[in-house]
Design a protein around this motif. Structure first.
Motif, PDB file in Angstrom:
ATOM      1  N   GLU A  67      41.920  35.927  46.578  1.00  0.00           N
ATOM      2  CA  GLU A  67      41.391  35.238  45.404  1.00  0.00           C
ATOM      3  C   GLU A  67      41.665  35.995  44.107  1.00  0.00           C
ATOM      4  O   GLU A  67      41.832  35.381  43.060  1.00  0.00           O
ATOM      5  CB  GLU A  67      39.885  35.028  45.589  1.00  0.00           C
ATOM      6  N   HIS A  68      41.705  37.321  44.187  1.00  0.00           N
ATOM      7  CA  HIS A  68      42.005  38.100  42.979  1.00  0.00           C
ATOM      8  C   HIS A  68      42.918  39.251  43.362  1.00  0.00           C
ATOM      9  O   HIS A  68      42.719  39.914  44.389  1.00  0.00           O
ATOM     10  CB  HIS A  68      40.716  38.644  42.356  1.00  0.00           C
ATOM     11  N   ILE A  69      43.930  39.492  42.511  1.00  0.00           N
ATOM     12  CA  ILE A  69      44.935  40.525  42.764  1.00  0.00           C
ATOM     13  C   ILE A  69      45.142  41.316  41.483  1.00  0.00           C
ATOM     14  O   ILE A  69      45.221  40.742  40.395  1.00  0.00           O
ATOM     15  CB  ILE A  69      46.279  39.885  43.194  1.00  0.00           C
ATOM     16  N   GLY A 315      40.957  16.155  44.905  1.00  0.00           N
ATOM     17  CA  GLY A 315      42.349  16.148  44.469  1.00  0.00           C
ATOM     18  C   GLY A 315      43.276  16.738  45.520  1.00  0.00           C
ATOM     19  O   GLY A 315      42.861  17.475  46.417  1.00  0.00           O
ATOM     20  N   ASN A 316      44.542  16.401  45.410  1.00  0.00           N
ATOM     21  CA  ASN A 316      45.548  16.915  46.332  1.00  0.00           C
ATOM     22  C   ASN A 316      45.973  18.316  45.920  1.00  0.00           C
ATOM     23  O   ASN A 316      45.791  18.730  44.775  1.00  0.00           O
ATOM     24  CB  ASN A 316      46.768  15.992  46.341  1.00  0.00           C
ATOM     25  N   SER A 317      46.556  19.032  46.854  1.00  0.00           N
ATOM     26  CA  SER A 317      47.062  20.363  46.544  1.00  0.00           C
ATOM     27  C   SER A 317      48.303  20.247  45.656  1.00  0.00           C
ATOM     28  O   SER A 317      49.108  19.322  45.795  1.00  0.00           O
ATOM     29  CB  SER A 317      47.412  21.116  47.828  1.00  0.00           C
ATOM     30  N   TYR A 318      48.424  21.210  44.725  1.00  0.00           N
ATOM     31  CA  TYR A 318      49.564  21.230  43.802  1.00  0.00           C
ATOM     32  C   TYR A 318      49.634  22.626  43.221  1.00  0.00           C
ATOM     33  O   TYR A 318      48.718  23.064  42.542  1.00  0.00           O
ATOM     34  CB  TYR A 318      49.337  20.195  42.687  1.00  0.00           C
ATOM     35  N   TYR A 341      52.304  27.045  48.822  1.00  0.00           N
ATOM     36  CA  TYR A 341      51.303  28.109  48.728  1.00  0.00           C
ATOM     37  C   TYR A 341      50.058  27.458  48.128  1.00  0.00           C
ATOM     38  O   TYR A 341      50.047  27.091  46.946  1.00  0.00           O
ATOM     39  CB  TYR A 341      51.826  29.239  47.848  1.00  0.00           C
ATOM     40  N   PRO A 342      48.999  27.284  48.923  1.00  0.00           N
ATOM     41  CA  PRO A 342      47.893  26.418  48.491  1.00  0.00           C
ATOM     42  C   PRO A 342      46.935  27.073  47.502  1.00  0.00           C
ATOM     43  O   PRO A 342      46.770  28.287  47.477  1.00  0.00           O
ATOM     44  CB  PRO A 342      47.172  26.131  49.808  1.00  0.00           C
ATOM     45  N   GLU A 343      46.319  26.232  46.679  1.00  0.00           N
ATOM     46  CA  GLU A 343      45.188  26.629  45.836  1.00  0.00           C
ATOM     47  C   GLU A 343      45.522  27.854  44.974  1.00  0.00           C
ATOM     48  O   GLU A 343      44.968  28.933  45.141  1.00  0.00           O
ATOM     49  CB  GLU A 343      43.950  26.881  46.702  1.00  0.00           C
ATOM     50  N   LEU A 359      42.792  30.925  47.014  1.00  0.00           N
ATOM     51  CA  LEU A 359      41.478  30.979  47.653  1.00  0.00           C
ATOM     52  C   LEU A 359      41.578  31.040  49.170  1.00  0.00           C
ATOM     53  O   LEU A 359      40.739  31.648  49.824  1.00  0.00           O
ATOM     54  CB  LEU A 359      40.656  29.756  47.237  1.00  0.00           C
ATOM     55  N   HIS A 360      42.611  30.418  49.745  1.00  0.00           N
ATOM     56  CA  HIS A 360      42.668  30.333  51.201  1.00  0.00           C
ATOM     57  C   HIS A 360      44.031  30.639  51.811  1.00  0.00           C
ATOM     58  O   HIS A 360      44.197  30.548  53.021  1.00  0.00           O
ATOM     59  CB  HIS A 360      42.242  28.930  51.678  1.00  0.00           C
ATOM     60  N   ALA A 361      45.036  30.975  51.019  1.00  0.00           N
ATOM     61  CA  ALA A 361      46.376  31.204  51.563  1.00  0.00           C
ATOM     62  C   ALA A 361      46.413  32.418  52.488  1.00  0.00           C
ATOM     63  O   ALA A 361      45.661  33.379  52.318  1.00  0.00           O
ATOM     64  CB  ALA A 361      47.381  31.400  50.435  1.00  0.00           C
ATOM     65  N   ARG A 362      47.307  32.353  53.435  1.00  0.00           N
ATOM     66  CA  ARG A 362      47.571  33.504  54.308  1.00  0.00           C
ATOM     67  C   ARG A 362      48.753  34.264  53.720  1.00  0.00           C
ATOM     68  O   ARG A 362      49.847  33.725  53.594  1.00  0.00           O
ATOM     69  CB  ARG A 362      47.864  33.047  55.738  1.00  0.00           C
ATOM     70  N   GLY A 363      48.514  35.499  53.330  1.00  0.00           N
ATOM     71  CA  GLY A 363      49.542  36.288  52.681  1.00  0.00           C
ATOM     72  C   GLY A 363      49.444  36.189  51.170  1.00  0.00           C
ATOM     73  O   GLY A 363      48.672  35.396  50.620  1.00  0.00           O
ATOM     74  N   ILE A 364      50.223  37.006  50.494  1.00  0.00           N
ATOM     75  CA  ILE A 364      50.251  37.045  49.036  1.00  0.00           C
ATOM     76  C   ILE A 364      51.608  36.538  48.568  1.00  0.00           C
ATOM     77  O   ILE A 364      52.654  37.095  48.903  1.00  0.00           O
ATOM     78  CB  ILE A 364      50.017  38.478  48.517  1.00  0.00           C
ATOM     79  N   GLY A 365      51.593  35.462  47.798  1.00  0.00           N
ATOM     80  CA  GLY A 365      52.839  34.917  47.279  1.00  0.00           C
ATOM     81  C   GLY A 365      53.309  35.690  46.056  1.00  0.00           C
ATOM     82  O   GLY A 365      52.498  36.193  45.270  1.00  0.00           O
TER      83      GLY A 365
END
Length: 373
Positions: A67-69, A315-318, A341-343, A359-365
């Protein structure tokens, strides 16, 4: 005939019970009517593009939800994960380790002049983590009868003052089980109880800078250290607030607070200073016309909250992050309509990379920047 009649009576009773439940069952929110502007869509500075598509990913194993980087004073990359872990690693993702765990959910952090990590923990308040990796509470209330319920984002001013957001004084994640549930309740209610709070480490004074935000979320500091930029997630806008203000109601038209960017195409989340004076904004999700259509219909929002959460018009993911200058002008805009890469809750920029929060992605984009772009 008696069987048919009995079935009809049972069906009628079930229908009456369902209507009674949807209309009268007690709910935790008292929705407030407000005026939502017509969504602008993806036009102008936010015209559709795919510049965020094709993100590279740092594998974080079982950890998810960065959530925060942020980059620490030691040059390491830190990420606040869903598990409560604050994970530390090299900028390329190597040498990952758990730096600390607050026992809550960290949504924002920054570093002070002493190198301490200053943490906004949604469950526990404003914390400090020193070299011993132990979390201590700096403040969890404004006064004896005014607790901080939803610490969300934090910045440290050059003089040492710590500014942070208390997203909602109505709905605490510690009570409602998660940050997402508490945020949904607050944004559906629209009572605008979010605020910006200042903490002075020297005097240990905690004071309200500004209040009246519909879910006060991300926060960033101006170059001169006096002005705060604040995301108001529930009403799709970014504010510019004088950090020296005291208890200003932003809805009152006071000169200490003004809207910097209004009617955004999505829900703004984190704010992060980047290279060249940029301020990065993450849009968690795009706006949903169905949600805006309920702005002036408080009764229907009460009905909506009684339904399973799958019915909420979230709303849809974008995928979408963009950068602004201190006057609110958009200087960069990166989108991924496919939301691979969601949310996308924010972006952290270095000279070499742009890291994307989620908020919920697996890994850091991330994307390469500068000469490596």
């Amino acid at each position: 005939m008696s069987i048919v009649r009995n079935v009809a009576v049972a069906a009628g009773a079930a229908l009456v019970a369902a209507i009674a439940y949807l209309c009268f069952w007690p709910v935790p929110i008292e929705p407030v009517s407000w005026k939502a502007q017509t969504p602008p869509g993806y036009t102008g500075a936010h015209a559709p593009n795919t510049r965020l598509a094709g993100l590279r990913t740092i594998d974080t194993g079982s950890e998810f939800g960065p959530e925060h980087i942020a980059i620490g004073p030691d040059g390491k990359l830190y990420a606040a994960m869903e598990s409560g872990n604050l994970v530390r690693m090299d900028p390329d993702g190597a040498n990952q380790e758990v730096f600390a765990n607050t026992g809550g959910r960290v949504l924002g952090f920054a570093f002070d002049a002493e190198g301490r990590m200053i943490v906004a923990d949604a469950m526990k308040g404003l914390l400090a983590i020193g070299a011993d990796r132990q979390a201590t509470v700096l403040t969890d209330r404004v006064s004896a009868d005014d607790p901080i319920r939803y610490a969300d984002a934090v910045v440290v001013a050059p003089g040492g003052t710590i500014y942070f957001t208390d997203a909602s004084t109505r709905f605490a994640p510690a009570v409602w089980g998660s940050t997402l549930e508490a945020s949904v309740l607050d944004i559906l209610e629209q009572s605008a109880t979010g605020r910006v709070i200042a903490y002075d480490p020297a005097t240990k004074e905690t004071r309200i800078v500004a209040r009246g935000f519909s879910f006060a979320n991300g926060i960033a500091l101006s170059v001169d250290g006096h002005t705060l930029f604040v995301n108001e997630t529930g009403r799709y806008r970014i504010w510019k607030v004088d950090g020296r203000a005291r208890n200003v109601d932003v809805q009152s038209g006071a000169p200490e607070a003004k809207v910097l960017r209004d009617n955004l195409p999505g829900y703004p989340d984190n704010l992060m200073r980047g290279e060249g004076g940029r301020i990065w904004v993450g849009l968690f999700k795009p706006r949903n016309p169905a949600a805006d259509s309920l702005a002036e219909r408080p009764f229907f929002r009460k009905i909506l909250i009684r339904l399973p959460r799958a019915f909420l018009p979230l709303g849809n993911s974008y995928g979408h992050v963009f950068a602004i200058d201190e006057d609110g002008n958009v200087t960069e805009d990166l989108q991924d309509p496919a939301a691979a890469y969601p949310e996308t809750t924010g972006a952290t920029e270095t000279a070499d990379r742009l890291y994307i929060h989620s908020l919920h992605a697996r890994g850091i984009g991330w994307l390469p920047r500068g000469a490596n772009q």
